[in-house]
Design a protein around this motif. Structure first.
Motif, mmCIF file in Angstrom:
data_model
loop_
_atom_site.group_PDB
_atom_site.id
_atom_site.type_symbol
_atom_site.label_atom_id
_atom_site.label_comp_id
_atom_site.label_asym_id
_atom_site.label_seq_id
_atom_site.Cartn_x
_atom_site.Cartn_y
_atom_site.Cartn_z
ATOM 1 N N GLN A 7 5.218 -1.680 2.476
ATOM 2 C CA GLN A 7 3.909 -2.121 2.955
ATOM 3 C C GLN A 7 3.235 -1.034 3.796
ATOM 4 O OE1 GLN A 7 2.460 -5.214 2.119
ATOM 5 N NE2 GLN A 7 0.648 -4.169 2.987
ATOM 6 N N GLN A 10 1.858 1.620 1.453
ATOM 7 C CA GLN A 10 0.638 1.171 0.775
ATOM 8 C C GLN A 10 -0.560 1.168 1.721
ATOM 9 O OE1 GLN A 10 0.419 0.761 -2.531
ATOM 10 N NE2 GLN A 10 2.577 1.388 -2.543
ATOM 11 N N ASP A 11 -0.363 0.674 2.929
ATOM 12 C CA ASP A 11 -1.463 0.585 3.888
ATOM 13 C C ASP A 11 -2.003 1.969 4.252
ATOM 14 O OD1 ASP A 11 -1.261 -2.141 3.902
ATOM 15 O OD2 ASP A 11 -0.137 -2.251 5.794
ATOM 16 N N THR A 12 -1.114 2.913 4.492
ATOM 17 C CA THR A 12 -1.559 4.264 4.879
ATOM 18 C C THR A 12 -2.218 4.993 3.709
ATOM 19 O OG1 THR A 12 0.725 5.006 4.492
ATOM 20 C CG2 THR A 12 0.086 4.598 6.771
ATOM 21 N N LYS A 13 -1.759 4.718 2.489
ATOM 22 C CA LYS A 13 -2.413 5.295 1.309
ATOM 23 C C LYS A 13 -3.835 4.769 1.183
ATOM 24 C CE LYS A 13 1.361 6.386 -1.919
ATOM 25 N NZ LYS A 13 1.992 6.002 -3.199
ATOM 26 N N LYS A 14 -3.950 3.453 1.355
ATOM 27 C CA LYS A 14 -5.251 2.785 1.223
ATOM 28 C C LYS A 14 -6.255 3.320 2.243
ATOM 29 C CE LYS A 14 -7.265 -1.867 1.127
ATOM 30 N NZ LYS A 14 -6.981 -3.325 1.268
ATOM 31 N N ASN A 15 -5.776 3.578 3.457
ATOM 32 C CA ASN A 15 -6.652 4.038 4.533
ATOM 33 C C ASN A 15 -6.785 5.565 4.593
ATOM 34 O OD1 ASN A 15 -7.092 1.381 5.489
ATOM 35 N ND2 ASN A 15 -5.154 1.452 6.629
ATOM 36 N N ASN A 16 -6.194 6.264 3.607
ATOM 37 C CA ASN A 16 -6.224 7.742 3.585
ATOM 38 C C ASN A 16 -5.738 8.347 4.913
ATOM 39 O OD1 ASN A 16 -7.242 8.043 0.922
ATOM 40 N ND2 ASN A 16 -9.299 7.512 1.679
ATOM 41 N N ASN A 17 -4.708 7.714 5.469
ATOM 42 C CA ASN A 17 -4.143 8.164 6.742
ATOM 43 C C ASN A 17 -2.990 9.118 6.450
ATOM 44 O OD1 ASN A 17 -2.930 8.500 9.226
ATOM 45 N ND2 ASN A 17 -2.868 6.332 9.742
ATOM 46 N N LEU A 21 0.907 8.179 6.487
ATOM 47 C CA LEU A 21 1.645 8.182 5.216
ATOM 48 C C LEU A 21 2.858 9.097 5.298
ATOM 49 C CD1 LEU A 21 1.834 7.217 2.309
ATOM 50 C CD2 LEU A 21 0.282 9.067 1.634
#
Length: 537
Positions: A7, A10-17, A21
Motif C-alpha cells: 500500500q 502504491q500511494d507514493t507512486k500515485k503521488n509521485n513522491n 517511494l
C-alpha cells in the motif's frame, strides 16, 4: 506487514513522491527474502539515480550495501558503501557520513582490522550519542548509537581493552533499561561473556553467554555466543562439550554456505578433535571446508583490503590532509596577523616610549632651568620686593595709584584686605608652613585670619590656581629645590620625599608631581643623578 508495504508503494507512486517511494522500496528490501530483497534494493537505487539527488543516492547505495553484507557478498557491499560514503560527504550530512563509517568499520572487522575499526566506531558512537535527542525523519540516532556501542565494545575486546568495556556496558544497560529497550540487553550480557573469555575467566564466560542465549527474543541464530561457549569449554578441557557447539556452527554453514572469519578456529579445533579420536572422514571433511573458507576469505581479503585502503582510508587521509593544510593556512594567517600587530604595537609603544623620553628630558631641562632662575634670581627679587612692601604697607590706603590698581582686581573686595592676605601668604611661603600635611583651605584661612571664600578668590586671581593646587605646588617646588641643591635627597625613596614635602601619601605626591611637571618623580630623580654624574666628569 506486506499489505502495508504494498500500500505504501502504491500511494507514493500515485503521488509521485520520489523520496517516499524510495523509502517504501527500502523497507521492502529489508523484509523480503533473497533474491527479492535485491530487486527492491535496485528499484530504490533506480529512483535515486533518476532523481540525481545526492541524499537519495546516499540512502539507496547504503541500503543495497547493507543487504549485500547480510548476504555475505562483501565485495559488492563494500563498493556500494564506498559510493554512499562519497555522496554523504558531498551533502555534508553527518548522520549518513557516520552511518557509512559504521558499515565501513564492519568491513574492517571482517578483515580483522580491529584497531582501525575501533577508531571509526568510537567516532560513530560519540556522534550518535550526542544526537540521541534528535528526531529527524528517517534518521535513527538511537539505533545506531546502540549498534556502534555494541561493535565498539566488541573491538575493545579484540584489542585487549576489556577494562574500558566494564564502564561502557554499565552505561548502555542503564540507558536501555531507562528507555525500555530490554530486547538489546542480552547483546551486552554476551559482551560481558566474551570479555570474560579473553580475560581467561572461562566459567564466568559460560555463565554470561548462556544467560544471553536464554534472554534473546529474536530470530537471529547468535552464533557468536555458540562459538565462545565452545571455546570456553575447550579451554576448560571439556572437549566433547565444546565440539557440540562447534558442530552447530558447521551445521549452519552447511545450510547457508556462509561463515564469519572469526569462527575459523572452530574448524581448526574440529579437525584436531577428530584427529585425536581417529575419525578420518570427519577430519577430512572439516579440512576441505576450512580450505574452501580460506580461499574465499583470501579472495575477499585482497579485494576488500585494497579497496578500503585505496578508496576509503586514502581518501580519508587526503581529506584530513586538506583539512590540516587549510587549518595550518588559517593558523599561519592568524600568526602573521598577530605578528604584524605585535610589530606595529611594538613600534607604536617604542615610538611612544621614545616620545615620552624626549618629552621627559625636555621637561627635566625646563624644570632645572626654571628652578635655577627662581632660586638664583627670582627669590632675590621677591625677597627685595617683600622687604620694600613690609616697610611701606599698612592697613590704610596705599601710597600710590599703581598699588591701588594691583590690589583692586577683585570686585567687592577691599584692596587693603587683599594686600594684607597676600603679605601673609608670602610669610606663609617663606616660613615653609605648607609642609604641615594638615594644611587645608580651612586651616590656612584660620592661619591668615580670614574667611575661606576671600582666601579662595585671592589665590585664584593672584596665584592663578585653587587653594589645594597652590599648597601642593609650594610643596613640590620645595622638594625640587632640595633635590637640586642636595644630592642626599636623590637617594631617598618616593615615599620619604612625599612625607618630607607635606603630602600624606605617595600616590598623592606622584599624581601632583606629574600634573605640575608632566614627568614622573622617579624619572626626575634618575635624570638628576645622571646629570650630576655627567657634570662631575
Amino acid at each position: 506487514m506486506w499489505e502495508l508495504i504494498y500500500q505504501y508503494i502504491q500511494d507514493t507512486k500515485k503521488n509521485n513522491n520520489e523520496e517516499g517511494l524510495l523509502n517504501a522500496y527500502k523497507i521492502a528490501s529489508v523484509y523480503a527474502e533473497h533474491p527479492k530483497n535485491f530487486k527492491y534494493a535496485d528499484s530504490a537505487l533506480n529512483i535515486a539515480k533518476k532523481s540525481q539527488n545526492a541524499k537519495l543516492l546516499t540512502i539507496a547505495y547504503l541500503n543495497r550495501g547493507i543487504i549485500y553484507m547480510d548476504e555475505s557478498k562483501h565485495q559488492k557491499a563494500l563498493d556500494d558503501i564506498l559510493i554512499a560514503n562519497q555522496y554523504s560527504i558531498k551533502i555534508d550530512d553527518e548522520y549518513f557520513n557516520n552511518k557509512t563509517k559504521y558499515y565501513m568499520a564492519q568491513n574492517k572487522i571482517y578483515l580483522g582490522l580491529y584497531e582501525e575499526a575501533n577508531l571509526e566506531l568510537n567516532s560513530c558512537m560519540i556522534f550518535f550519542k550526542d544526537n540521541l535527542n534528535n528526531s529527524n525523519y528517517g534518521k535513527d540516532y538511537q539505533q545506531f548509537y546502540i549498534y556502534s556501542m555494541m561493535s565498539y565494545i566488541d573491538t575493545n575486546t579484540r584489542i585487549g581493552k576489556q577494562i574500558e568495556n566494564t564502564k561502557l556496558i554499565k552505561e548502555i544497560i542503564y540507558y536501555l533499561k531507562k528507555n525500555k529497550l530490554d530486547n538489546y540487553i542480552p547483546y551486552f550480557i554476551s559482551s560481558e561473556g566474551t570479555d570474560a573469555y579473553y580475560s581467561g575467566n572461562y566459567h564466568l564466560a559460560i555463565t554470561k553467554l548462556s544467560q544471553a542465549l536464554r534472554l534473546y527474543n529474536d530470530y537471529w541464530p547468535h552464533f557468536v555466543e555458540v562459538f565462545y561457549l565452545g571455546m570456553s569449554n575447550w579451554k576448560l578441557g571439556k572437549k566433547e562439550v565444546a565440539v557440540k557447539y562447534f558442530e552447530e556452527i558447521d551445521k549452519d554453514y552447511n545450510e547457508t554456505q556462509k561463515l564469519d572469519p572469526q569462527f575459523r578456529t572452530a574448524y581448526e579445533l574440529l579437525i584436531k578433535y577428530n584427529d585425536s579420536i581417529g575419525n578420518r572422514d570427519k577430519q577430512l571433511d572439516y579440512i576441505n571446508k576450512l580450505m574452501k573458507l580460506d580461499r574465499s576469505y583470501e579472495k575477499n581479503y585482497k579485494y576488500l583490503y585494497t579497496k578500503i585502503n585505496k578508496e576509503y582510508d586514502t581518501k580519508k587521509l587526503i581529506l584530513e590532509k586538506n583539512e590540516i593544510e587549510s587549518s595550518l593556512k588559517t593558523q599561519r594567517t592568524i600568526i602573521s596577523t598577530i605578528l604584524l600587530l605585535t610589530i606595529l604595537a611594538t613600534l607604536f609603544f617604542w615610538n611612544r616610549y621614545n616620545s615620552l623620553q624626549k618629552k621627559y628630558k625636555e621637561k627635566f631641562e625646563e624644570i632645572i632651568s626654571i628652578k635655577h632662575k627662581k632660586v638664583n634670581e627670582v627669590n632675590k627679587e621677591l625677597a627685595s620686593e617683600i622687604e620694600d612692601k613690609k616697610s611701606s604697607i599698612s592697613f590704610f590706603k596705599p601710597e600710590n595709584s599703581f598699588d591701588l590698581e594691583f590690589y583692586n582686581k577683585i570686585p567687592g573686595l577691599n584692596p587693603l584686605i587683599v594686600e594684607n592676605i597676600l603679605n601673609k601668604l608670602e610669610h606663609f611661603e617663606k616660613e615653609n608652613k605648607f609642609l604641615d600635611n594638615q594644611v587645608s583651605k580651612t586651616l590656612l584661612s584660620e592661619i591668615l585670619n580670614t574667611n575661606p571664600t576671600y582666601l579662595s578668590r585671592i589665590i585664584n586671581v593672584y596665584k592663578g590656581k585653587n587653594v589645594s593646587i597652590y599648597i601642593n605646588d609650594l610643596r613640590l617646588e620645595y622638594i625640587i629645590d632640595l633635590m637640586k641643591n642636595d644630592a642626599k635627597y636623590l637617594n631617598m625613596d618616593v615615599k620619604e620625599l612625599a612625607l618630607l614635602s607635606g603630602f600624606t601619601n605617595t600616590q598623592n605626591f606622584s599624581d601632583n608631581f606629574q600634573r605640575k611637571f608632566e614627568i614622573k618623580p622617579s624619572y626626575f630623580i634618575k635624570m638628576m643623578k645622571e646629570n650630576i654624574k655627567t657634570s662631575s666628569l
